[in-house]
Scaffold this active site. Structure first.
Site, PDB file in Angstrom:
ATOM      1  N   GLU A  37       0.822  -1.222   0.000  1.00  0.00           N
ATOM      2  CA  GLU A  37       0.000   0.000   0.000  1.00  0.00           C
ATOM      3  C   GLU A  37       0.847   1.259   0.000  1.00  0.00           C
ATOM      4  OE1 GLU A  37      -3.892  -0.112   2.173  1.00  0.00           O
ATOM      5  OE2 GLU A  37      -2.934  -1.835   3.132  1.00  0.00           O
ATOM      6  N   CYS A  43       1.108   3.751  10.514  1.00  0.00           N
ATOM      7  CA  CYS A  43       1.522   4.833  11.409  1.00  0.00           C
ATOM      8  C   CYS A  43       1.594   6.176  10.691  1.00  0.00           C
ATOM      9  CB  CYS A  43       2.871   4.505  12.044  1.00  0.00           C
ATOM     10  SG  CYS A  43       3.491   5.816  13.116  1.00  0.00           S
ATOM     11  N   LYS A  52      -2.192  12.995  15.082  1.00  0.00           N
ATOM     12  CA  LYS A  52      -1.641  14.099  15.862  1.00  0.00           C
ATOM     13  C   LYS A  52      -1.909  15.428  15.178  1.00  0.00           C
ATOM     14  CE  LYS A  52      -0.573  10.866  18.403  1.00  0.00           C
ATOM     15  NZ  LYS A  52      -1.413   9.953  17.611  1.00  0.00           N
ATOM     16  N   GLY A 179     -14.402   1.350  23.450  1.00  0.00           N
ATOM     17  CA  GLY A 179     -13.015   1.111  23.816  1.00  0.00           C
ATOM     18  C   GLY A 179     -12.328   2.390  24.263  1.00  0.00           C
ATOM     19  N   ILE A 183      -6.263   4.632  21.192  1.00  0.00           N
ATOM     20  CA  ILE A 183      -6.938   5.005  19.940  1.00  0.00           C
ATOM     21  C   ILE A 183      -8.322   5.584  20.232  1.00  0.00           C
ATOM     22  CG2 ILE A 183      -7.907   4.136  17.775  1.00  0.00           C
ATOM     23  CD1 ILE A 183      -5.618   2.084  17.725  1.00  0.00           C
ATOM     24  N   ALA A 268     -13.066   0.833  18.606  1.00  0.00           N
ATOM     25  CA  ALA A 268     -11.634   0.879  18.941  1.00  0.00           C
ATOM     26  C   ALA A 268     -11.348  -0.175  20.003  1.00  0.00           C
ATOM     27  CB  ALA A 268     -11.252   2.273  19.437  1.00  0.00           C
ATOM     28  N   ASP A 310       3.678  -4.606  15.130  1.00  0.00           N
ATOM     29  CA  ASP A 310       2.336  -5.016  15.565  1.00  0.00           C
ATOM     30  C   ASP A 310       2.031  -6.470  15.260  1.00  0.00           C
ATOM     31  OD1 ASP A 310       2.010  -2.442  16.427  1.00  0.00           O
ATOM     32  OD2 ASP A 310       0.536  -1.865  14.914  1.00  0.00           O
ATOM     33  N   ALA A 318       4.586   2.224  17.489  1.00  0.00           N
ATOM     34  CA  ALA A 318       5.500   2.418  16.371  1.00  0.00           C
ATOM     35  C   ALA A 318       6.953   2.381  16.823  1.00  0.00           C
ATOM     36  CB  ALA A 318       5.202   3.754  15.682  1.00  0.00           C
ATOM     37  N   HIS A 444      15.049  25.805  34.891  1.00  0.00           N
ATOM     38  CA  HIS A 444      13.905  26.579  35.389  1.00  0.00           C
ATOM     39  C   HIS A 444      13.711  27.801  34.502  1.00  0.00           C
ATOM     40  CE1 HIS A 444      11.204  28.551  38.268  1.00  0.00           C
ATOM     41  NE2 HIS A 444      11.900  29.660  38.038  1.00  0.00           N
TER      42      HIS A 444
END
Length: 465
Positions: A37, A43, A52, A179, A183, A268, A310, A318, A444
């Site tokens: 694909e 990912c 994201k 779920g 995800i 999910a 996976d 990932a 800081h």
């Protein structure tokens, strides 16, 4: 005639496969990648990265509704869903093209098509790159897909998997998420922040069930405050589809059944490895519950055959896949001084609002292992940078072995914790104790100071609470 013989063939070009191929090329191995694909896999194209981008858009929308706190004003704040989705797809495309460049740069042969093993060192490809290819070693990195539960199958229109949830044609007014793992919660957070009424159903007794119980409780509190409806200890028994909505029958923890009608459903409920039609059984590779069985070096029981990412089982991350790819390739190349995969040193991140991140043992697991522990905590409200940012919801938690000072685990919820967690991950890799962490000087004003304070708190030395 194109080359058909290689030192290594990698089946799948996701974050495990393409990284493995690059490392192999660096080590001088003649390498090919077979991909059916998109370079970059799920990912880069349909998972980690484009989600994201979506979440970044929702984060900006959230901040725009708080402009008054920061001295700004604006009228008629709204979003354009099509543009949000388009930006996400462009981000994915840019990264996929980046992987294509890396393949060319490292002189890796990319074979377009679907691979099947016909022997432990032979691969037959169908599709554009059709042919038979041989290699001394083969790495299977075919990834995974959304798991489907009987009666709750996705149809792409009313019931979505992550793929449909990433490219909605319009914004649903109401949504059911089945779920509450990473995800499910990330999509729940995205849609809720953009104004959708969201209900989350989790079969276990708490949201984000792999996280520390204290962090899960704080997450639930935050999600509820945002207006999410969360049902834990509950299960979706049935989905009745209408013309443009779905009615779900939900069995709650008290044994009663309630119904909720929503515009769309996101399933999910986990993932299962892409192990079908690879010829695994014919060559003797063992598959258990949808995943290829491997040892700590990513080796299958068949010499020269490896599996990573996976398809080789949890954690489904990932960065775990990439690390496994490097381990497998360096094992193949005979690199000295290797370390096998240590799952306890793999950080996990959930990019909801507020963010959640962790590494190592939860407090409960540390105690269950028979260890005496010291636990430290530091709240975001005690940190100057968090107050300046206007993000004071959150907590940093550390778990130490009381006898040895070993950092057993770290757990966080709050702004940017997905960036902060790496500090504790490095500490665990270096086998740091509380002493090294206490002696480390944190800059800081930063959010990272809370990491120091959470260590100090475990030993009764906390400064700012």
């Amino acid at each position: 005639m194109a080359d058909t013989q290689f030192d290594l063939i990698v089946v799948g070009a996701g974050p495990g496969g393409y990284v493995a191929a690059i490392r192999a090329a660096q080590l001088g191995l003649k390498t090919a990648v077979v991909e059916r694909e998109h370079l970059g896999g799920i990912c880069l194209n349909w998972g980690c990265i484009p989600t994201k981008a979506l979440l970044r858009s929702s984060e900006i929308f959230h901040l725009m509704h708080r402009l008054g706190e920061f001295g700004f004003s604006a009228d008629n704040i709204k979003f354009d869903l099509a543009k949000i989705v388009d930006r996400s797809r462009k981000v994915a495309a840019q990264l996929s093209n980046g992987v294509k460049f890396l393949m060319k740069k490292n002189k890796i042969t990319v074979i377009d098509g679907e691979a099947k093993l016909t022997a432990k060192n032979k691969v037959v490809v169908t599709g554009k790159g059709a042919g038979e290819y041989g290699a001394k070693n083969i790495i299977i990195a075919t990834g995974a897909r959304a798991r489907s539960l009987p009666g709750l199958e996705a149809d792409g229109k009313l019931v979505w998997t992550y793929k449909e949830a990433m490219v909605p044609p319009s914004m649903p007014q109401s949504l059911l998420v089945i779920g509450s793992g990473a995800i499910g919660i990330e999509f729940a957070s995205f849609y809720r922040t953009l104004g959708c009424e969201v209900t989350v159903v989790e079969v276990l007794d708490r949201v984000l069930p792999v996280e520390d119980e204290e962090i899960s409780a704080l997450a639930l509190k935050a999600f509820t405050k945002q207006g999410m409806k969360v049902l834990t200890g509950a299960s979706v028994e049935k989905l009745a589809k209408g013309v443009d909505n779905v009615t779900a029958s939900i069995k709650t923890k008290d044994g009663k059944t309630q119904t909720v009608t929503v515009d769309r459903v996101i399933s999910a409920v986990g993932i299962t490895g892409n192990v079908e039609n690879l010829g695994l059984e014919a060559v003797g590779v063992k598959v258990d519950r949808g995943h290829i069985v491997v040892n700590e070096w990513a080796e299958t029981a068949v010499p020269g055959l490896y599996a990573i990412g996976d398809v080789a089982g949890p954690p489904w991350l990932a960065h775990k896949a990439s690390h496994e790819g490097v381990i497998a390739v360096e094992r193949i190349a005979g690199v000295k001084g290797l370390h096998p995969l240590d799952v306890s040193k793999i950080p996990g991140c959930t990019y909801c609002w507020p963010q959640v991140a962790s590494v190592g043992m939860t407090e409960a697991k540390a105690k269950a292992s028979g260890r005496e522990v010291k636990v430290g905590r530091f709240p975001y409200i005690g940190n100057g940078k968090a107050i300046a940012l206007g993000d004071t919801e959150g907590l940093i938690k550390t778990v130490f072995d009381a006898k040895t000072g070993e950092l057993l685990g770290a757990h966080m919820i709050g702004a940017e914790v997905t960036e902060l967690i790496q500090g504790y991950t490095i500490a665990r890799t270096l086998e740091s104790t509380e002493a090294e962490l206490m002696h480390t000087i944190f800059p800081h004003p930063t959010l990272s100071e809370m990491m120091h304070e959470a260590v100090l708190d475990a030993y009764g030395k906390v400064m700012h609470v």
